[in-house]
Design an enzyme around this catalytic site. Structure first.
Site, PDB file in Angstrom:
ATOM      1  N   GLU A 257      56.558 -72.312  61.277  1.00 59.76           N
ATOM      2  CA  GLU A 257      56.656 -71.025  61.982  1.00 59.76           C
ATOM      3  C   GLU A 257      56.692 -69.962  60.900  1.00 59.76           C
ATOM      4  O   GLU A 257      57.684 -69.840  60.183  1.00 59.76           O
ATOM      5  CB  GLU A 257      57.953 -70.962  62.801  1.00 59.76           C
ATOM      6  N   CYS A 296      60.521 -62.293  63.588  1.00 53.18           N
ATOM      7  CA  CYS A 296      59.144 -62.751  63.375  1.00 53.18           C
ATOM      8  C   CYS A 296      58.238 -62.319  64.520  1.00 53.18           C
ATOM      9  O   CYS A 296      57.041 -62.181  64.357  1.00 53.18           O
ATOM     10  CB  CYS A 296      59.123 -64.267  63.256  1.00 53.18           C
TER      11      CYS A 296
HETATM   12  P1  NAP Z   1      61.217 -67.679  52.873  1.00 52.51           P
HETATM   13  O1  NAP Z   1      61.519 -66.931  51.647  1.00 52.51           O
HETATM   14  O2  NAP Z   1      59.908 -68.357  52.992  1.00 52.51           O
HETATM   15  O3  NAP Z   1      62.410 -68.714  53.041  1.00 52.51           O
HETATM   16  C1  NAP Z   1      62.478 -69.557  54.154  1.00 52.51           C
HETATM   17  C2  NAP Z   1      63.256 -70.801  53.798  1.00 52.51           C
HETATM   18  O4  NAP Z   1      62.528 -71.575  52.849  1.00 52.51           O
HETATM   19  C3  NAP Z   1      64.609 -70.516  53.159  1.00 52.51           C
HETATM   20  O5  NAP Z   1      65.548 -71.439  53.664  1.00 52.51           O
HETATM   21  C4  NAP Z   1      64.345 -70.763  51.688  1.00 52.51           C
HETATM   22  O6  NAP Z   1      65.488 -71.115  50.976  1.00 52.51           O
HETATM   23  C5  NAP Z   1      63.390 -71.923  51.771  1.00 52.51           C
HETATM   24  N1  NAP Z   1      62.569 -72.151  50.580  1.00 52.51           N
HETATM   25  C6  NAP Z   1      62.104 -71.245  49.698  1.00 52.51           C
HETATM   26  N2  NAP Z   1      61.366 -71.855  48.756  1.00 52.51           N
HETATM   27  C7  NAP Z   1      61.365 -73.174  49.049  1.00 52.51           C
HETATM   28  C8  NAP Z   1      60.776 -74.332  48.465  1.00 52.51           C
HETATM   29  N3  NAP Z   1      60.029 -74.245  47.374  1.00 52.51           N
HETATM   30  N4  NAP Z   1      61.007 -75.535  49.036  1.00 52.51           N
HETATM   31  C9  NAP Z   1      61.753 -75.648  50.154  1.00 52.51           C
HETATM   32  N5  NAP Z   1      62.334 -74.583  50.758  1.00 52.51           N
HETATM   33  C10 NAP Z   1      62.136 -73.370  50.218  1.00 52.51           C
HETATM   34  O7  NAP Z   1      61.329 -66.770  54.173  1.00 52.51           O
HETATM   35  P2  NAP Z   1      62.481 -65.759  54.556  1.00 52.51           P
HETATM   36  O8  NAP Z   1      62.310 -64.581  53.671  1.00 52.51           O
HETATM   37  O9  NAP Z   1      63.805 -66.442  54.627  1.00 52.51           O
HETATM   38  O10 NAP Z   1      62.105 -65.400  56.071  1.00 52.51           O
HETATM   39  C11 NAP Z   1      61.349 -64.273  56.445  1.00 52.51           C
HETATM   40  C12 NAP Z   1      60.012 -64.694  56.990  1.00 52.51           C
HETATM   41  O11 NAP Z   1      60.174 -65.685  58.004  1.00 52.51           O
HETATM   42  C13 NAP Z   1      59.279 -63.552  57.647  1.00 52.51           C
HETATM   43  O12 NAP Z   1      57.993 -63.504  57.130  1.00 52.51           O
HETATM   44  C14 NAP Z   1      59.272 -63.915  59.126  1.00 52.51           C
HETATM   45  O13 NAP Z   1      58.146 -63.434  59.833  1.00 52.51           O
HETATM   46  C15 NAP Z   1      59.328 -65.396  59.120  1.00 52.51           C
HETATM   47  N6  NAP Z   1      59.960 -65.880  60.347  1.00 52.51           N
HETATM   48  C16 NAP Z   1      59.208 -66.570  61.238  1.00 52.51           C
HETATM   49  C17 NAP Z   1      59.779 -67.045  62.408  1.00 52.51           C
HETATM   50  C18 NAP Z   1      58.978 -67.832  63.417  1.00 52.51           C
HETATM   51  O14 NAP Z   1      59.594 -68.418  64.307  1.00 52.51           O
HETATM   52  N7  NAP Z   1      57.688 -67.865  63.329  1.00 52.51           N
HETATM   53  C19 NAP Z   1      61.135 -66.822  62.660  1.00 52.51           C
HETATM   54  C20 NAP Z   1      61.864 -66.113  61.721  1.00 52.51           C
HETATM   55  C21 NAP Z   1      61.262 -65.648  60.563  1.00 52.51           C
HETATM   56  P3  NAP Z   1      66.308 -70.015  50.118  1.00 52.51           P
HETATM   57  O15 NAP Z   1      66.772 -68.975  51.071  1.00 52.51           O
HETATM   58  O16 NAP Z   1      67.419 -70.796  49.536  1.00 52.51           O
HETATM   59  O17 NAP Z   1      65.341 -69.487  49.107  1.00 52.51           O
END
Ligand code: NAP
Length: 527
Positions: A257, A296
């Site tokens: 997602e 999102c």
């Molecule tokens: P993110 O930076 O991609 O982080 C998401 C998750 O991935 C966090 O738990 C992060 O951990 C983890 N992560 C980062 N690097 C990783 C790796 N190399 N291996 C495994 N896990 C890793 O996203 P975010 O900034 O938290 O979220 C914002 C984004 O999410 C927005 O773009 C939004 O649109 C999207 N979103 C989508 C939905 C949906 O249902 N489609 C819902 C909510 C949000 P750490 O925090 O420890 O780095």
């Protein structure tokens, strides 16, 4: 308070090593807690979840697991006030923002508790009728779905620490699959506290629920072909997960997602003064302000007939001007901060890109000052409405998701252009359409359906009864194609499919009869 939040793994509460990463209050900059996953043996945690938690869950029936979800919802509901306080402190959430996350989580759990009862005392699913494979009935086929014997690994985004956990955990646990959650670091406190409360309540068998706070570290090195990784977050991280060598080598099931530039689309009949126009204005303002636009599903692009686009801008700007932005502890504040200074910096960067294509209708004021918060340490972004008359030629508007209270009006001429603009998003979680014009809807809705997980259509007759552009209903599909990640979640019992493996058994009728015992009809997943 500045404690290190503990991880729950292999049936124990374990503190991670080292100093850890600080979780802060985005209004004051105060450090609230620390998290660390250093020193946690994730391989052992997953093995414990599979062997102890999975086995115990699968020994139960669907209805017994549904009852557990109801009990979890009760525990969470009893602690609602504490969760609102954590949301306020760690996410800068207003009461309404916290409700969206916390109450959304409880509502979703209750919804699955109710729906899961329909699967009764079964432990697996039978799909469709017997398939004829030979001239006689001596040799036939039957499709089944069996719960996975692995673990459900949730890597979640920061914006829904409560709902993001439980909307995934509800169908996984109902399916009989144990959960290992890795919340996003900046807002991990709420998810960690909820797991702590659920573990303390003794509702789930040991190993059914684990949580690791802090970096994911080597987590993906330990997933296997019987696990599911369900990821919510940015497209960049998703790409890293998809190409992880172990995920690729073992064909690990991965649900993504990601982000999207969701559109609100006004029809030709949504002229100033019409019910559809007013409903659109209300929803756009709500979407820009709730959770400070950190959803999102939030409206990022507003496609409006050229003749009303300016009037729409004025109407939305008028309402935004009346929204108090600042510390949610302050009376009357409707819009809080982003969750961190890093998110604020990312939003400013995205906004600067959008402004290359756009003029500002409201916001982006250099003199903006949040109520009762110091701009030097807080993470506020003023709600900002932009106007882009470059249509499909815009360089950034159809690609850049500013994860904050920012939206852009894009005027269009004719239905074909509205369709092309909506599709230009490259795949979105949701589009909302404000129109009662049957001809327009008959052309637009099928033409954008392929690229949207959900289409909300609002007209005067629907009025205020609709569930909202950005509101994800547990009984309706959530997820979108293309840049939205290509994943599917929720949709009622359909969500259980992610945690089961479909297979067909070909053999004699006696064997198939035996395998069908204790199976519920998989048609119930779509009921
Ligand atoms: P993110 O930076 O991609 O982080 C998401 C998750 O991935 C966090 O738990 C992060 O951990 C983890 N992560 C980062 N690097 C990783 C790796 N190399 N291996 C495994 N896990 C890793 O996203 P975010 O900034 O938290 O979220 C914002 C984004 O999410 C927005 O773009 C939004 O649109 C999207 N979103 C989508 C939905 C949906 O249902 N489609 C819902 C909510 C949000 P750490 O925090 O420890 O780095």
């Amino acid at each position: 308070m500045d404690v290190k939040l503990r991880n729950y793994v292999y049936g124990q509460w374990v503190e991670g090593a080292g100093e850890g990463v600080a979780l802060t209050d985005p209004c004051t900059g105060e450090t609230l807690a620390r998290v660390s996953s250093e020193g946690i043996d994730v391989g052992r945690a997953l093995a414990h979840a599979r062997q102890t938690g999975g086995a115990a869950l699968r020994a139960l029936t669907y209805e017994a697991r549904a009852a557990m979800l109801a009990a979890i919802a009760e525990v969470l509901a009893a602690k609602r006030a504490e969760y609102f306080e954590i949301s306020l402190r760690n996410s800068g959430a207003t009461e309404a923002d916290a409700g969206f996350d916390v109450d959304g989580a409880i509502f979703t759990l209750k919804s699955y508790a109710r729906a899961g009862k329909a699967l009764g005392a079964a432990r697996h699913l039978k799909e469709g009728a017997r398939v004829a494979l030979a001239k006689s009935e001596a040799f036939q086929g039957q499709h089944f779905l069996r719960p996975l014997t692995g673990a459900a690994v949730f890597i979640n985004a920061f914006n829904f620490p409560a709902w993001g956990l439980w909307e995934k955990a509800a169908p996984a646990l109902l399916a009989g699959v144990p959960v290992l959650a890795k919340p996003a670091t900046p807002t991990a406190w709420l998810a960690q506290r909820m797991v702590e409360d659920v573990v303390a309540a003794g509702i789930l068998p040991e190993g059914a629920m684990s949580i690791v706070c802090g970096g994911a570290r080597d987590l993906l090195d330990h997933v296997t072909e019987c696990d599911v990784v369900s990821f919510t977050g940015s497209a960049d991280t998703a790409a890293r997960l998809r190409t992880h060598p172990n995920v690729v080598a073992r064909s690990v099931r991965l649900n993504v997602e990601a982000d999207s530039v969701n559109a609100a689309i006004l029809g030709p009949d949504a002229v100033s003064g019409s019910a559809e126009f007013e409903l659109a204005v209300k929803e756009i303002v709500r979407e820009m302000t709730i959770k400070a636009g950190q959803k999102c599903t939030a409206i990022r692009r507003i496609l409006a007939p050229a003749g009303i686009a300016r009037a729409l801008g004025e109407a939305v700007a008028g309402k935004l001007a009346a929204c108090k932005v600042g510390n949610p502890r302050s009376e009357g504040v409707r819009v809080g901060p982003l969750v961190s200074r890093a998110q604020q910096a990312a939003a400013f960067e995205g906004l600067a890109k959008l402004r290359e294509d756009c003029e500002v209708v409201f916001g982006a004021d250099p003199a903006f000052a949040p109520v009762d918060a110091d701009p030097a340490v807080s993470a506020f972004v003023q709600p900002t409405l932009l106007y882009c008359d470059k249509g499909l030629g815009a360089r950034h508007v159809h690609d850049v998701e500013v994860f904050g209270p920012v939206a852009t009006i894009v005027p269009y001429v004719g239905t074909a252009e509205a369709i092309a603009l909506a599709r230009r998003g490259g795949g979105s979680l949701v589009a909302s359409v404000y129109s009662g014009n049957a001809e327009f809807l008959a052309e637009l809705v099928p033409a954008i359906a392929e690229l949207h997980g959900r289409i909300l259509v609002v007209d005067a007759a629907v009025g205020a009864q609709h569930t909202g552009h950005g509101n994800v209903m547990p009984n309706c599909l959530h997820g979108g194609p293309g840049r939205a990640g290509g994943g599917e979640e929720l949709g009622g019992l359909r969500a259980l499919a992610l945690y089961h493996r479909r297979h067909v058994v070909q053999g004699g009728p006696a064997l198939l009869d035996a395998l069908e015992r204790e199976a519920a009809d998989a048609a119930l997943l779509g009921a």
